[in-house]
Scaffold this motif. Structure first.
Motif, PDB file in Angstrom:
ATOM      1  N   GLU A  57       0.814  -1.214   0.000  1.00  0.00           N
ATOM      2  CA  GLU A  57       0.000   0.000   0.000  1.00  0.00           C
ATOM      3  C   GLU A  57       0.852   1.270   0.000  1.00  0.00           C
ATOM      4  O   GLU A  57       0.482   2.282  -0.594  1.00  0.00           O
ATOM      5  N   ALA A  58       1.998   1.224   0.651  1.00  0.00           N
ATOM      6  CA  ALA A  58       2.813   2.436   0.775  1.00  0.00           C
ATOM      7  C   ALA A  58       3.469   2.826  -0.546  1.00  0.00           C
ATOM      8  O   ALA A  58       3.588   4.011  -0.862  1.00  0.00           O
ATOM      9  N   THR A  59       3.881   1.827  -1.343  1.00  0.00           N
ATOM     10  CA  THR A  59       4.644   2.118  -2.551  1.00  0.00           C
ATOM     11  C   THR A  59       3.905   1.786  -3.843  1.00  0.00           C
ATOM     12  O   THR A  59       4.300   2.243  -4.912  1.00  0.00           O
ATOM     13  N   GLY A  60       2.841   0.994  -3.742  1.00  0.00           N
ATOM     14  CA  GLY A  60       2.152   0.536  -4.939  1.00  0.00           C
ATOM     15  C   GLY A  60       2.883  -0.574  -5.672  1.00  0.00           C
ATOM     16  O   GLY A  60       2.456  -1.022  -6.732  1.00  0.00           O
ATOM     17  N   ARG A  61       3.964  -1.047  -5.106  1.00  0.00           N
ATOM     18  CA  ARG A  61       4.778  -2.089  -5.734  1.00  0.00           C
ATOM     19  C   ARG A  61       4.034  -3.422  -5.735  1.00  0.00           C
ATOM     20  O   ARG A  61       3.411  -3.810  -4.749  1.00  0.00           O
ATOM     21  N   THR A  62       4.093  -4.141  -6.864  1.00  0.00           N
ATOM     22  CA  THR A  62       3.509  -5.475  -6.935  1.00  0.00           C
ATOM     23  C   THR A  62       4.381  -6.452  -6.166  1.00  0.00           C
ATOM     24  O   THR A  62       5.559  -6.612  -6.471  1.00  0.00           O
ATOM     25  N   ASP A  63       3.791  -7.111  -5.170  1.00  0.00           N
ATOM     26  CA  ASP A  63       4.537  -8.089  -4.364  1.00  0.00           C
ATOM     27  C   ASP A  63       4.031  -9.514  -4.536  1.00  0.00           C
ATOM     28  O   ASP A  63       4.656 -10.452  -4.051  1.00  0.00           O
ATOM     29  N   GLY A  64       2.896  -9.688  -5.201  1.00  0.00           N
ATOM     30  CA  GLY A  64       2.371 -11.032  -5.386  1.00  0.00           C
ATOM     31  C   GLY A  64       1.368 -11.073  -6.522  1.00  0.00           C
ATOM     32  O   GLY A  64       0.727 -10.063  -6.839  1.00  0.00           O
ATOM     33  N   LEU A  65       1.249 -12.247  -7.155  1.00  0.00           N
ATOM     34  CA  LEU A  65       0.325 -12.418  -8.267  1.00  0.00           C
ATOM     35  C   LEU A  65      -0.249 -13.831  -8.218  1.00  0.00           C
ATOM     36  O   LEU A  65       0.496 -14.796  -8.041  1.00  0.00           O
ATOM     37  N   VAL A  66      -1.559 -13.948  -8.370  1.00  0.00           N
ATOM     38  CA  VAL A  66      -2.207 -15.252  -8.455  1.00  0.00           C
ATOM     39  C   VAL A  66      -3.108 -15.284  -9.682  1.00  0.00           C
ATOM     40  O   VAL A  66      -4.202 -14.704  -9.671  1.00  0.00           O
ATOM     41  N   PRO A  67      -2.672 -15.919 -10.782  1.00  0.00           N
ATOM     42  CA  PRO A  67      -3.615 -16.198 -11.863  1.00  0.00           C
ATOM     43  C   PRO A  67      -4.632 -17.225 -11.362  1.00  0.00           C
ATOM     44  O   PRO A  67      -4.285 -18.140 -10.606  1.00  0.00           O
ATOM     45  N   PHE A  68      -5.896 -17.074 -11.774  1.00  0.00           N
ATOM     46  CA  PHE A  68      -6.863 -18.119 -11.443  1.00  0.00           C
ATOM     47  C   PHE A  68      -7.752 -18.363 -12.643  1.00  0.00           C
ATOM     48  O   PHE A  68      -8.070 -17.459 -13.409  1.00  0.00           O
ATOM     49  N   HIS A  69      -8.122 -19.630 -12.801  1.00  0.00           N
ATOM     50  CA  HIS A  69      -8.755 -20.103 -14.029  1.00  0.00           C
ATOM     51  C   HIS A  69     -10.028 -20.858 -13.660  1.00  0.00           C
ATOM     52  O   HIS A  69      -9.989 -21.803 -12.863  1.00  0.00           O
ATOM     53  N   THR A  70     -11.152 -20.450 -14.228  1.00  0.00           N
ATOM     54  CA  THR A  70     -12.456 -21.002 -13.878  1.00  0.00           C
ATOM     55  C   THR A  70     -13.055 -21.717 -15.078  1.00  0.00           C
ATOM     56  O   THR A  70     -12.995 -21.215 -16.210  1.00  0.00           O
ATOM     57  N   VAL A  71     -13.630 -22.897 -14.837  1.00  0.00           N
ATOM     58  CA  VAL A  71     -14.281 -23.647 -15.908  1.00  0.00           C
ATOM     59  C   VAL A  71     -15.454 -24.420 -15.320  1.00  0.00           C
ATOM     60  O   VAL A  71     -15.422 -24.846 -14.164  1.00  0.00           O
ATOM     61  N   SER A  72     -16.490 -24.581 -16.110  1.00  0.00           N
ATOM     62  CA  SER A  72     -17.633 -25.399 -15.705  1.00  0.00           C
ATOM     63  C   SER A  72     -17.406 -26.828 -16.156  1.00  0.00           C
ATOM     64  O   SER A  72     -17.027 -27.074 -17.304  1.00  0.00           O
ATOM     65  N   GLY A  73     -17.582 -27.764 -15.234  1.00  0.00           N
ATOM     66  CA  GLY A  73     -17.482 -29.176 -15.573  1.00  0.00           C
ATOM     67  C   GLY A  73     -16.105 -29.761 -15.406  1.00  0.00           C
ATOM     68  O   GLY A  73     -15.962 -30.847 -14.862  1.00  0.00           O
ATOM     69  N   GLY A  74     -15.072 -29.081 -15.857  1.00  0.00           N
ATOM     70  CA  GLY A  74     -13.723 -29.610 -15.701  1.00  0.00           C
ATOM     71  C   GLY A  74     -12.952 -29.627 -16.997  1.00  0.00           C
ATOM     72  O   GLY A  74     -13.475 -29.341 -18.076  1.00  0.00           O
ATOM     73  N   ASP A  75     -11.690 -29.979 -16.897  1.00  0.00           N
ATOM     74  CA  ASP A  75     -10.778 -30.019 -18.033  1.00  0.00           C
ATOM     75  C   ASP A  75     -10.850 -31.400 -18.677  1.00  0.00           C
ATOM     76  O   ASP A  75     -10.967 -32.423 -17.990  1.00  0.00           O
ATOM     77  N   SER A  76     -10.743 -31.442 -20.002  1.00  0.00           N
ATOM     78  CA  SER A  76     -10.713 -32.737 -20.676  1.00  0.00           C
ATOM     79  C   SER A  76      -9.409 -33.479 -20.409  1.00  0.00           C
ATOM     80  O   SER A  76      -9.313 -34.687 -20.650  1.00  0.00           O
ATOM     81  N   ASN A  77      -8.404 -32.771 -19.900  1.00  0.00           N
ATOM     82  CA  ASN A  77      -7.133 -33.399 -19.541  1.00  0.00           C
ATOM     83  C   ASN A  77      -7.233 -33.928 -18.106  1.00  0.00           C
ATOM     84  O   ASN A  77      -7.329 -33.140 -17.155  1.00  0.00           O
ATOM     85  N   PRO A  78      -7.213 -35.256 -17.902  1.00  0.00           N
ATOM     86  CA  PRO A  78      -7.376 -35.787 -16.540  1.00  0.00           C
ATOM     87  C   PRO A  78      -6.249 -35.420 -15.597  1.00  0.00           C
ATOM     88  O   PRO A  78      -6.399 -35.518 -14.383  1.00  0.00           O
ATOM     89  N   LEU A  79      -5.122 -34.969 -16.142  1.00  0.00           N
ATOM     90  CA  LEU A  79      -4.006 -34.552 -15.293  1.00  0.00           C
ATOM     91  C   LEU A  79      -4.227 -33.173 -14.690  1.00  0.00           C
ATOM     92  O   LEU A  79      -3.398 -32.699 -13.908  1.00  0.00           O
ATOM     93  N   TYR A  80      -5.343 -32.524 -15.060  1.00  0.00           N
ATOM     94  CA  TYR A  80      -5.698 -31.232 -14.482  1.00  0.00           C
ATOM     95  C   TYR A  80      -7.199 -31.140 -14.175  1.00  0.00           C
ATOM     96  O   TYR A  80      -7.750 -30.050 -14.127  1.00  0.00           O
TER      97      TYR A  80
END
Length: 380
Positions: A57-80
């Motif tokens: 908050e003091a500097t506005g510097r980015t200190d962390g990032l979390v990409p997040f991915h949403t899907v209905s039903g699931g991935d066709s790849n069983p490894l994910y």
């Protein structure tokens, strides 16, 4: 001694863009959490991707990032797909961090104190679960985390977590200054196997070369990719293979995208593998083989995916070739090291998480590596 904890602001971006050169640390965790790979996967397989950004908050510097991915039903790849972990797929799945590539990290600025790391991770996870709830998901999942980061997430206050093994990550590191020195430094049983592979290749009249990927040549590789996918029971046409190869080229720049070709005695391409250089590692992405022309029985796979890329890594003074997941016995017998990975399911502390009931039986012999039962798995 930890410095005084800073206040944290968590914002959100619909698309990542380039946060700035001063945030190059975002790419240092590995290729599959880098910005160029993550952005290239936006919209793939029906996933909706957004980004949580934690700032000082003091500097506005980015200190962390979390990409997040949403899907209905699931991935066709069983490894994910959470169906593999839970015995059934939730109606909505939210995957945190990387969602392809079989490697993941929690992206926090290096040098943060332990207290600031915990504070930032807590703020990011709190907002992540809020967003998941808004989209109908009762929990989020982090796939293919190193054990240290899985433990760090599990230790955060205010959350319920459960962890279960994922397939380990395989990589091979150069041993010595030349390929011959590398082979000589392998344990005797592995050294003997590699030399037999090389003898088979030479006896079949095969040779290999590594070249910078040429966009104009991609269509020639597509039929070989289609043949490999068909052997794995997956439908892919040549147009789809070309699209994927072009996507790989769009991720790289300059000579970052390389292709190792295995050439038959008539000079035609019998097999190939495409890899992308990121940092000091070559990440192998695509394999193709011309089975229809009778190739694939002389060790072409290992020349294209292991030996040829390893020679290139030595030429460029890289640290490792990342081989992804599966085929662990074959890879470890040729010098690969396996490092365990875990999936972490996370929810609010007042919510019950589903009990993992993982079914990796589709991996066949590779299933025994999930519990670290093999001596080739290196704790980390």
């Amino acid at each position: 001694m930890d410095r005084t904890m800073t206040a944290v602001t968590v914002g959100e971006r619909a698309r990542l863009g380039d946060p700035g050169s001063e945030e190059a640390w975002l790419d240092e965790g590995g290729f599959y959490t880098s910005r160029r790979w993550t952005v290239s996967q936006e919209g793939d397989r029906g996933f909706r991707t957004a980004y949580l950004v934690g700032r000082d908050e003091a500097t506005g510097r980015t200190d962390g990032l979390v990409p997040f991915h949403t899907v209905s039903g699931g991935d066709s790849n069983p490894l994910y797909n959470e169906a593999t972990l839970l015995g059934g797929a939730p109606a909505v799945q939210v995957l945190a961090g990387s969602r392809t590539g079989y490697d993941n990290r929690v992206l926090l600025r290096p040098g943060l104190s332990d207290a600031d790391r915990g504070r930032l991770m807590t703020a990011l996870c709190d907002r992540l679960l809020e967003r998941a709830d808004e989209q109908g998901a009762r929990h989020v999942s982090w796939w293919y985390l190193p054990e240290r980061e899985a433990r760090e997430l599990a230790a955060l206050p205010g959350f319920a977590t459960v962890a279960t093994p994922c397939p380990p990550s395989a990589s091979v590191r150069p041993r010595g200054a030349s390929f011959d020195e590398h082979v000589a430094a392998l344990p005797a049983s592995r050294r003997s196997l590699v030399r037999r592979d090389l003898k088979r290749l030479a006896g079949g009249g095969y040779r290999s070369r590594s070249v910078t990927a040429d966009p104009a040549a991609l269509e020639a590789y597509a039929p070989l990719v289609v043949q490999v996918q068909a052997r794995h029971g997956e439908e892919l046409d040549e147009e789809g293979a070309v699209r994927y190869l072009r996507r790989c080229l769009s991720i790289g720049s300059g000579d970052d995208v390389v292709i190792t070709e295995v050439l038959a005695s008539d000079g035609r391409t019998a097999a190939f593998a495409l890899g992308i250089v990121h940092g000091r590692t070559l990440y192998m992405r695509v394999f193709g083989c011309d089975y229809a022309a009778g190739h694939g029985t002389h060790g072409e796979y290992f020349e294209a995916t292991v030996y040829g890329p390893l020679r290139l890594a030595m030429e460029r003074r890289l640290d490792a070739v990342h081989l992804g997941v599966t085929s662990y016995r074959a890879k470890s017998l040729r010098g690969a090291e396996l490092r365990p990975r875990r999936a972490v399911l996370m929810a609010r502390s007042d919510q019950d998480l589903p009990a993992p009931a993982p079914d990796w039986s589709f991996l066949g012999d590779d299933e025994r590596f999930l519990a670290g039962a093999s001596s080739e798995v290196i704790p980390c």
